[in-house]
Design an enzyme around this catalytic site. Sequence first.
Site, mmCIF file in Angstrom:
data_model
loop_
_atom_site.group_PDB
_atom_site.id
_atom_site.type_symbol
_atom_site.label_atom_id
_atom_site.label_comp_id
_atom_site.label_asym_id
_atom_site.label_seq_id
_atom_site.Cartn_x
_atom_site.Cartn_y
_atom_site.Cartn_z
ATOM 1 N N GLU A 53 0.855 -1.187 0.000
ATOM 2 C CA GLU A 53 0.000 0.000 0.000
ATOM 3 C C GLU A 53 0.891 1.236 0.000
ATOM 4 O O GLU A 53 1.807 1.347 0.827
ATOM 5 C CB GLU A 53 -0.919 0.020 1.222
ATOM 6 C CG GLU A 53 -1.784 1.273 1.318
ATOM 7 C CD GLU A 53 -2.706 1.270 2.530
ATOM 8 O OE1 GLU A 53 -3.078 0.158 2.993
ATOM 9 O OE2 GLU A 53 -3.046 2.358 3.030
ATOM 10 N N GLU A 106 -2.677 11.573 2.682
ATOM 11 C CA GLU A 106 -3.790 11.422 3.608
ATOM 12 C C GLU A 106 -3.830 12.657 4.494
ATOM 13 O O GLU A 106 -2.797 13.233 4.838
ATOM 14 C CB GLU A 106 -3.618 10.183 4.485
ATOM 15 C CG GLU A 106 -3.791 8.875 3.751
ATOM 16 C CD GLU A 106 -3.700 7.690 4.708
ATOM 17 O OE1 GLU A 106 -4.745 7.132 5.060
ATOM 18 O OE2 GLU A 106 -2.564 7.339 5.091
#
Length: 252
Positions: free
Chosen positions: A132, A137
């Site tokens: 990932e 974010e």
Amino acid sequence: MITTLAVLLSVQVSKPGWKLVWNDEFDRSGLPNPRKWGYEVGLIRNKELQFYTNGRKENARVEDGKLIIEARKEDFKGSQYTSASINTLGKFTFEYGRVEVRAKLPKALGSWPAIWMLGEDRGVVGWPRCGEIDIMEHVQHDPAMIHATVHQSKDGGGYQSKGDKVKIDDYADAFHVYTVEWKKSGLEFFVDDKSYFTYPYTGPSKWTFDRKMYLLLNLAIGGSWGGQKGVDDSAFPCRMEVDYVRIYKESK
């Protein structure tokens, strides 16, 4: 005959040392282009509160040259919030390259927008073996801090994560370009072409970023990280706006 617009676009997206291989300039109105984007649907992960919808303009649409991913406070299939998570799985995957996403983020307590990548073989090898790469974010309870993180398998089981963050004060008022350069030698993350986190190659037995991956854009609400200090219902609807997505391969 090549139009002036096409010439300008070609100049705009060119980048020394890189060749554009996939992009969306969001130059059509309505739902996101189905040839480029699919959807996650339902209550997916991380104890998040939103129901991700499929093909619903209230949550994902293109207007005025921008992709809008909008989270709404509403009752929907047992959830109190709706939003969207679009991705390129089954549409476009790639191994190594440079990903650029120009975006403006929401300013709502409980919001958790993300620009990220997963291995296309996740359904076979599972997470975290698939790898990932979190390009961007942001959680509103830690305002202005933009996070980049990588997650991969750990020797002996489990997973390991490493990341860094950078402060961008006008994240909700201006567009910024969130970028990762993914090479065999490692990963490097940027905001507006300024590098702030590098993760070098760690060797064949510990490296999961050696497979084709796909891109995701989503706006989560609450959850194990985004909801640590609650959700401000008065801030809804809230949105992440995306001006463009561009994926490059290194020029030979």
